[in-house]
Design a protein around this motif. Sequence first.
Motif, short mmCIF file in Angstrom:
data_model
loop_
_atom_site.label_atom_id
_atom_site.label_comp_id
_atom_site.label_asym_id
_atom_site.label_seq_id
_atom_site.Cartn_x
_atom_site.Cartn_y
_atom_site.Cartn_z
N TYR A 402 0.75 -1.19 -0.09
CA TYR A 402 -0.05 -0.05 0.00
C TYR A 402 0.79 1.15 -0.05
O TYR A 402 1.99 1.23 0.35
CB TYR A 402 -0.98 0.01 1.25
N LYS A 404 0.77 5.50 1.32
CA LYS A 404 0.25 6.11 2.38
C LYS A 404 0.78 7.74 2.11
O LYS A 404 1.97 8.07 2.27
CB LYS A 404 0.53 5.67 3.79
N VAL A 421 -4.90 6.56 2.06
CA VAL A 421 -4.23 5.21 1.99
C VAL A 421 -4.53 4.54 0.56
O VAL A 421 -5.87 4.55 0.20
CB VAL A 421 -4.41 4.29 3.03
N ILE A 422 -3.76 4.05 -0.26
CA ILE A 422 -4.34 3.40 -1.63
C ILE A 422 -3.53 1.92 -1.34
O ILE A 422 -2.20 1.40 -1.37
CB ILE A 422 -3.60 3.94 -2.80
N GLY A 423 -4.55 1.02 -1.39
CA GLY A 423 -4.14 -0.52 -0.87
C GLY A 423 -4.21 -1.18 -2.29
O GLY A 423 -5.13 -1.07 -3.07
N ILE A 446 -9.60 6.27 1.59
CA ILE A 446 -9.05 4.77 1.78
C ILE A 446 -9.48 4.33 -0.04
O ILE A 446 -10.77 4.50 -0.26
CB ILE A 446 -9.63 3.86 2.66
N HIS A 448 -9.05 1.16 -2.73
CA HIS A 448 -8.56 -0.14 -2.93
C HIS A 448 -8.54 -0.57 -4.47
O HIS A 448 -9.32 0.27 -5.06
CB HIS A 448 -9.58 -1.04 -2.34
N THR A 505 -13.83 -2.33 4.65
CA THR A 505 -12.41 -2.04 4.98
C THR A 505 -11.91 -3.32 5.84
O THR A 505 -11.00 -2.99 6.88
CB THR A 505 -12.04 -0.45 5.93
N HIS A 508 -6.83 -6.07 4.86
CA HIS A 508 -6.30 -6.22 3.56
C HIS A 508 -5.87 -7.70 3.11
O HIS A 508 -5.45 -8.38 3.62
CB HIS A 508 -4.94 -5.40 3.68
#
Length: 843
Positions: A402, A404, A421-423, A446, A448, A505, A508
């Motif tokens: 991820y 941040k 946050v990019i997961g 957030i 994803h 969420t 992960h």
Amino acid sequence: MSKLNGLLFYSLSTLIASATLTVTLSISDCIVHDRDLGFVYNLTNLSSSNDDIIIEYPTETIRMQLCSPLKKKCNNQDGYAICLIQNKTEKGIGRFPPQVNNDTGIIKFNYAGDVCLSSTNYTVDIVMKCDYDAKDNSGPELFPHRNGECKLFMVWKTAYACGPRTQTNCTVVYNNQHYDLSSLTRYSDNYVIHAGNDTSRKIVLNVCHSVIRQRGSICPAKTGACLDDPKKPNRYLSLGEVQNPLFYVNGSLRIEYQDGGVCSVPNIATPHIRTTITFTCHLSSSTTKSIPEYIGGQEQCHYQLIWYTAAACSVENLRDFSAKTAGKCVVTNPLTNFVYNLQSLMNKDFTVSSSDIEYKFRICESLTDNTCKAGTGACDSKHGASLGQANANLIWQQGGPYLKYTNGKACKQTGMHHYTVIGFFCGSEGSTNAPLLVEDHPCQTIIHWNTDLVCEKRIKCATDNDDEINLTPLIQSTKNYIVKVNDTEFHINICRPLVPSRGLTCTHGSAACKVSVTAQGEYTNETSLGFPENSPTLNKDLRTVLRYLGGSQCPDDPARSISSNFTFICDNNNQGLPVYKRFVDCTYVFEWNTSIACGAVMGAWTPPCAIKDGFLSHEYDLSLLHKDQPIHYVKSKQGKEYGISICGGEKYCNGSAVCHEKNGYGSLGSVIFDYSRDDIKLKYINGSKCNDNPYTSEVRFICNESIGIGTPKLLLESQCSAEFEWHTEVVCTRHANSQNAGNASSPSQEQSFPDTSKNVYSYVRTVVGVMLTMTVLLATLLYFRNPEARAHFRTWTNIFSFRRGAGRVQYCRVDTTEEARLLLDASDPTQCQTDSDDDLLHA
């Protein structure tokens, strides 16, 4: 038989033949007494009380019981425990009762059967192998053997073959750092290292768990490490028992096994041998390859081992390491050494939206426009507000890396700064390769993103046996399955992480998640039910089981993690959705009735050029394949050209649907609708002569709505055969001509099922009414008079056998506080099926 299979067969034969009987055992209803340990192995749960256990292979079938005679006669005779079926001929290869021995750590059942050759009888040896992870979700595995082999071997991995074990806590917190060595614990085998320069002496050990008792490690009970010295009469010497948990001292993690065998060295104060294993954080040593090293101490009766491994690094250290050692948008998984590289996503603007607000961001670099201040990585375009400053530090964590972005706009209520946050997830095959906004709170955003760029591994979504059941069609790529129980929802995917969903969420990379739903429809109390780390297996009833491990902390036992268990049951009349059953032993249990678990069934050819599913009566007109192009040509890499004409083979391909030059690759032998692989196979046999054998071929059709007629592609070829794959819309359900085509009911939006327009069959409710009558059955039997057809017809009939999962009464029992909360007031009857025992729900 391959060289590998031959080697395995020889090794197992040698293992069993060389074993020496050391313990006298008795058997009564699968109760095996081990006097050496003073322990009783209860194998009762491995026997089936209702039906015989069926193991199917392409050329043979075995019907068996472990500790009782067969429920059904073998060759019309009683007294057998194992029956071999070849070409519909039954042979008793194992009579009841068996001889049961414990041959140097292995429980072995030996059965003697009828005459195999003139002077040899059949024998079957079943070796029970300890595997704590297998629990009751295991079945016997027949070892590869030659046709006509008289001595057969099976291995049965099961927790019921495990002796008493001792465990200790494998986690510790020191100075606000969290350490966890549980990834080093082994549940079906041990670590084995040399004890000094004498290569014949070995140290056998486990981590936070007693040594697995098996051949080569007959260590005393509770032993965490033992010495195997084959030169001594008492071969195995305890080097210490599992007693104390993992601890941190002098800058390193340690485990100490104490109270081993008596120390025979003079002038040593400690009367018993002990072992200390020191674990040192070594970020370049993955858990899958690192092993401990013996560094001395035998002379003082204190064996010392050192272990360099990434597992000894704190979680915080691993995360810091991933950040500090990351290249520009590149990071390495410190536990497996897999490299994540997202540089191909750089130099592009991406957007996600919420209501009337558009969020713009870049990967590993700042945006180039002036909407937000310089250096911004994510921007609220409407208000020109920075949601975080960009960086290229891709960070590792379980389930995927991820980014941040921190130090965005000031949050009014908290005085903190907004962050994003990019997961990144390894999603399902076919997942939309695009970001999704999951949360947009006042101080955090957030996102994803499913992308193949972070796919370290995808588990095979099929059982690993000859009669493979493939669950791949159940994998979701656009939305998750949702099962509701009161104010709780289970979000589920199969063999893959959950599809990113707004508001969800959960941890992960989880494949299943339990959430509470508020009156406003918001998700709270999100709990991971585990990760997709292992492929489906067969349980003792030979049903397909998929298990997710390593979820959130278990409320009933904080030292354990939550897991989830899905059992798939063959049901041709049911679309199928997961049904929650119970919560027990830190495991959420689900059952799933679906035709996907039924494997393959036979179809038929309908002149002039159509194929029909024998169960669902779906008929597909294949003449569309050559309406505009009579022959489809396919070239191999070597330039060999094949001609394919499914409907006009007599005219164009010398009497065959597939040909090369003047060689025909066979006439139609069978039509197979393979539900579990989501395809239709046309198999052609008895073609032109190829050396001493005829040419054969296979064309596999796969539904693809977006490709039109499509074109065939060569998959495999050998000297006398060829296999092709053809993606086409012609075999999609909407093109089927069937009296039942419009009767299939659609599942709810929340309990979604895979898009049936992409399958080669349709699930229908009225299939029983159009199934086989006696007349049709007789006609079918006449049709399959030749050996090839009979072989496939046997697969068809197995749909009704025990192997395919006979229907059972299903109950919901209240076993724990958690289960009672979910089920006591269940309002949706589809989530809890009963059989006139509603009172069980209120027990």
